[in-house]
Scaffold this active site. Structure first.
Site, PDB file in Angstrom:
ATOM      1  N   LYS A  52       0.787  -1.599   0.333  1.00 26.28           N
ATOM      2  CA  LYS A  52      -0.019   0.207   0.121  1.00 26.28           C
ATOM      3  C   LYS A  52       1.489   0.869  -0.242  1.00 26.28           C
ATOM      4  CE  LYS A  52      -3.927  -2.408   2.314  1.00 26.28           C
ATOM      5  NZ  LYS A  52      -4.514  -3.232   2.694  1.00 26.28           N
ATOM      6  N   GLN A  96      -4.816  -1.627  10.034  1.00 27.79           N
ATOM      7  CA  GLN A  96      -4.515  -2.499   8.870  1.00 27.79           C
ATOM      8  C   GLN A  96      -5.367  -3.965   9.950  1.00 27.79           C
ATOM      9  OE1 GLN A  96      -3.822  -3.269   5.458  1.00 27.79           O
ATOM     10  NE2 GLN A  96      -3.869  -5.862   5.674  1.00 27.79           N
ATOM     11  N   ASP A 119     -11.145   2.779   3.744  1.00 28.18           N
ATOM     12  CA  ASP A 119     -11.121   1.232   3.567  1.00 28.18           C
ATOM     13  C   ASP A 119     -13.144   0.576   3.368  1.00 28.18           C
ATOM     14  OD1 ASP A 119      -9.010  -0.748   3.943  1.00 28.18           O
ATOM     15  OD2 ASP A 119      -8.629  -0.559   5.378  1.00 28.18           O
TER      16      ASP A 119
HETATM   17  N1  GUN Z   1      -7.439  -7.084   6.081  1.00 28.14           N
HETATM   18  C1  GUN Z   1      -7.221  -8.200   5.011  1.00 28.14           C
HETATM   19  N2  GUN Z   1      -7.867  -6.686   3.833  1.00 28.14           N
HETATM   20  C2  GUN Z   1      -8.263  -5.762   4.388  1.00 28.14           C
HETATM   21  C3  GUN Z   1      -7.507  -4.628   3.731  1.00 28.14           C
HETATM   22  O1  GUN Z   1      -8.376  -4.536   2.854  1.00 28.14           O
HETATM   23  N3  GUN Z   1      -8.219  -3.654   5.067  1.00 28.14           N
HETATM   24  C4  GUN Z   1      -7.103  -3.721   5.513  1.00 28.14           C
HETATM   25  N4  GUN Z   1      -7.724  -2.294   7.174  1.00 28.14           N
HETATM   26  N5  GUN Z   1      -7.045  -4.385   6.614  1.00 28.14           N
HETATM   27  C5  GUN Z   1      -7.225  -5.731   5.791  1.00 28.14           C
END
Ligand code: GUN
Length: 289
Positions: A52, A96, A119
């Site tokens: 990211k 996350q 998100d």
């Molecule tokens: N864990 C697995 N996929 C995601 C996501 O798209 N965003 C976040 N914040 N955590 C995750």
């Protein structure tokens, strides 16, 4: 059979975003800024967050990585979220997941300002998506909708079967596919661990979205000729031929299923790169608000 190339599509979209950021900066505006909170040292989460941050660089965004150890308290995390909510220099941020067991994930998500929840996990954003109002949509399903749109996959009136009912993928995917829009307008069936006749239901599907996290679950006998198969699975399986000792495997038995399909996504290089791309699109949108 058309291979849906998520890696190529994501690269194109990131270029489109970077061009928009350049234009913003030429107008004297600052670039979008995404912050990410990472708790602990889980290998998968480390990789996702690193990707990211890398994507932010490719799009010309600013990024901040905020790290905490596994033993961080819920209160400390809530304080950090409050600080990010109030920071005018941060357009959007993510926490996350998964979080350590002593932390209430839903309490953390509810603390995020919905306007900065890139998100799309906050109940306000989930609710807005559900009734078709603007807001942030969860990155993986949004990325899949973008792939369906860009590859011109016909969805209107089709039977879509979603395998999995997670809050992050299965539920929002089903909602978006049934929405009165293009892509969308599907008749949707959601299957999960308590569905007794998954094979029979899949055989009726024009579109299958597999998001169970069970490697190779969708086999050739479950797929109707000419179907579109979207594979969300990313399980690490042992592979002694790789330096890392593992490789990613999807929920679809790709080798045997692909020849029957009209469209199919590979793993890796299908849905994965698009997920990060959607997060970038959401961050750009957060800056433009
Ligand atoms: N864990 C697995 N996929 C995601 C996501 O798209 N965003 C976040 N914040 N955590 C995750």
């Amino acid at each position: 059979m058309t291979l849906i190339d998520g890696k190529k599509t994501a690269a194109e979209i990131k270029q489109e975003i970077a061009a928009q950021v350049k234009e913003m900066e030429s107008r004297g505006e600052r670039a979008p800024h995404l912050a990410a909170i990472l708790v602990g040292h889980d290998g998968g989460s480390e990789t996702y967050v690193a990707n990211k941050v890398k994507a932010c660089g490719e799009c010309g965004f600013r990024s901040s990585l905020i790290r905490f150890e596994d033993d961080v308290t819920e209160e400390r995390l809530l304080d950090e979220i409050k600080r990010l909510n109030e920071d005018d220099e941060v357009d959007g941020f993510i926490v996350q997941l998964p979080l350590p067991r002593h932390i209430d994930e839903q309490r953390i998500i509810r603390a995020i300002d919905p306007e900065k929840d890139v998100d799309g996990f906050h109940p306000v954003n989930v609710g807005n998506m559900s009734i078709g109002l603007p807001g942030f949509v969860s990155a993986t399903p949004a990325g899949i909708m973008e792939l369906l749109r860009r590859y011109g996959v016909e969805t209107k009136g089709k039977h879509a079967v979603v395998l999995g009912r997670s809050n992050i993928v299965g539920k929002p995917m089903a909602t978006l596919l049934m929405q009165k829009s293009n892509p969308g307008n599907c008749t949707v069936t959601v299957c999960h661990s308590a569905t007794p006749n998954i094979k029979e239901i899949c055989r009726e599907a024009d579109i299958i979205v597999a998001a169970l996290g069970v490697p190779g679950f969708v086999t050739e006998d479950m797929v109707k000729p000419g179907a579109t198969v979207i594979d969300v699975g990313t399980t690490r399986v042992p592979d002694s031929t790789r330096k890392s000792g593992w490789r990613l495997r999807g929920d679809v038995d790709f080798e045997n299923v692909a020849p029957k399909c009209a469209f199919i996504t590979p793993v890796p290089g299908g849905v994965g790169p698009m997920t990060i791309c959607s997060l970038m699109m959401n961050t750009l949108k957060a800056k433009q608000k």
